[in-house]
Motif scaffolding. Sequence first.
Motif, PDB file in Angstrom:
ATOM      1  N   HIS B  10       9.379   6.224  12.478  1.00 50.53           N
ATOM      2  CA  HIS B  10       9.778   7.636  12.442  1.00 50.53           C
ATOM      3  C   HIS B  10      10.744   7.823  11.285  1.00 50.53           C
ATOM      4  N   LEU B  11      10.565   8.910  10.560  1.00 51.70           N
ATOM      5  CA  LEU B  11      11.415   9.193   9.405  1.00 51.70           C
ATOM      6  C   LEU B  11      11.735  10.687   9.412  1.00 51.70           C
ATOM      7  N   VAL B  12      13.024  10.986   9.400  1.00 51.96           N
ATOM      8  CA  VAL B  12      13.457  12.380   9.361  1.00 51.96           C
ATOM      9  C   VAL B  12      14.112  12.641   8.018  1.00 51.96           C
ATOM     10  N   ARG B  13      13.670  13.678   7.358  1.00 61.14           N
ATOM     11  CA  ARG B  13      14.234  14.062   6.064  1.00 61.14           C
ATOM     12  C   ARG B  13      14.494  15.567   6.048  1.00 61.14           C
ATOM     13  N   ARG B  14      15.480  15.943   5.262  1.00 60.25           N
ATOM     14  CA  ARG B  14      15.745  17.367   5.033  1.00 60.25           C
ATOM     15  C   ARG B  14      14.951  17.810   3.819  1.00 60.25           C
ATOM     16  N   ARG B  15      14.639  19.072   3.779  1.00 60.88           N
ATOM     17  CA  ARG B  15      13.907  19.622   2.641  1.00 60.88           C
ATOM     18  C   ARG B  15      14.593  19.251   1.328  1.00 60.88           C
ATOM     19  N   GLY B  16      13.785  18.778   0.374  1.00 64.95           N
ATOM     20  CA  GLY B  16      14.310  18.408  -0.933  1.00 64.95           C
ATOM     21  C   GLY B  16      14.630  16.926  -1.079  1.00 64.95           C
ATOM     22  N   GLN B  17      14.686  16.195   0.039  1.00 58.36           N
ATOM     23  CA  GLN B  17      14.950  14.757  -0.038  1.00 58.36           C
ATOM     24  C   GLN B  17      13.667  13.994  -0.357  1.00 58.36           C
ATOM     25  N   GLU B  18      13.828  12.698  -0.588  1.00 54.53           N
ATOM     26  CA  GLU B  18      12.681  11.828  -0.859  1.00 54.53           C
ATOM     27  C   GLU B  18      12.325  11.023   0.392  1.00 54.53           C
ATOM     28  N   ALA B  19      11.033  10.792   0.583  1.00 53.78           N
ATOM     29  CA  ALA B  19      10.574   9.943   1.673  1.00 53.78           C
ATOM     30  C   ALA B  19       9.813   8.757   1.085  1.00 53.78           C
ATOM     31  N   ARG B  20      10.135   7.562   1.594  1.00 49.50           N
ATOM     32  CA  ARG B  20       9.422   6.352   1.175  1.00 49.50           C
ATOM     33  C   ARG B  20       8.823   5.693   2.402  1.00 49.50           C
ATOM     34  N   LEU B  21       7.519   5.546   2.403  1.00 50.58           N
ATOM     35  CA  LEU B  21       6.810   4.952   3.524  1.00 50.58           C
ATOM     36  C   LEU B  21       6.230   3.615   3.060  1.00 50.58           C
ATOM     37  N   ARG B  22       6.403   2.589   3.890  1.00 55.27           N
ATOM     38  CA  ARG B  22       5.988   1.246   3.501  1.00 55.27           C
ATOM     39  C   ARG B  22       4.844   0.736   4.357  1.00 55.27           C
ATOM     40  N   CYS B  23       4.003  -0.066   3.733  1.00 58.56           N
ATOM     41  CA  CYS B  23       2.839  -0.616   4.424  1.00 58.56           C
ATOM     42  C   CYS B  23       2.582  -2.035   3.951  1.00 58.56           C
ATOM     43  N   SER B  24       2.598  -2.977   4.884  1.00 61.72           N
ATOM     44  CA  SER B  24       2.206  -4.350   4.581  1.00 61.72           C
ATOM     45  C   SER B  24       0.833  -4.590   5.187  1.00 61.72           C
ATOM     46  N   PRO B  25      -0.169  -4.871   4.357  1.00 61.58           N
ATOM     47  CA  PRO B  25      -1.530  -5.053   4.889  1.00 61.58           C
ATOM     48  C   PRO B  25      -1.640  -6.340   5.686  1.00 61.58           C
ATOM     49  N   MET B  26      -2.767  -6.471   6.355  1.00 58.77           N
ATOM     50  CA  MET B  26      -3.044  -7.707   7.079  1.00 58.77           C
ATOM     51  C   MET B  26      -3.129  -8.866   6.088  1.00 58.77           C
TER      52      MET B  26
END
Lengths: 112, 114
Positions: B10-26
Amino acid sequence: EDQVTQSPEALRLQEGESSSLNCSYTVSGLRGLFWYRQDPGKGPEFLFTLYSAGEEKEKERLKATLTKKESFLHITAPKPEDSATYLCAVQASGGSNYKLTFGKGTLLTVNP
Amino acid sequence: NAGVMQNPRHLVRRRGQEARLRCSPMKGHSHVYWYRQLPEEGLKFMVYLQKENIIDESGMPKERFSAEFPKEGPSILRIQQVVRGDSAAYFCASSTSGFNEKLFFGSGTQLSVL
């Protein structure tokens, strides 16, 4: 543009009551049709891939079939643990077509 | 044998901020896909990457969104200057080949923009 339509949107069954879910598709050329199961708060889980009309695949209480325009997911004598959202997706043929186009899913609830 | 790992859940951000989502594959998978699931919508393809290469980004919005899959480390989906319409579940999937024989999905990151 590739399109996938699933029906019904939601289905309630009693335990043991068999039924079918429908997936109608439009695609320029079909590389594969996929069925996934998605539980709440989780990612989709692969069930089947079908490649050509007339093909059928089975896994436990589930059986998937394919025609040139649609696919069916038959559920025989379902149990409460079969409750989930079932997603259908297609991949178009062609050298650079990597994406899957998903339908919105059918939410299946099986009551004990 | 860990599956596809996504973080944060879960990631909560305010408008104008940056979001970074990470994924490690199998383990052993070198093909990564990102999909977005909006409320009441189906999963929508965003981007397909192999190590150090973007193969197909036809589903990515032209602005504010970018993705990478470096030689070392996880794949990153980056959203700059987030807006409320970016609120969605973002799923990563991996496979052993580029033609989706069998995709393995992570549990997703739920992004909420306030």
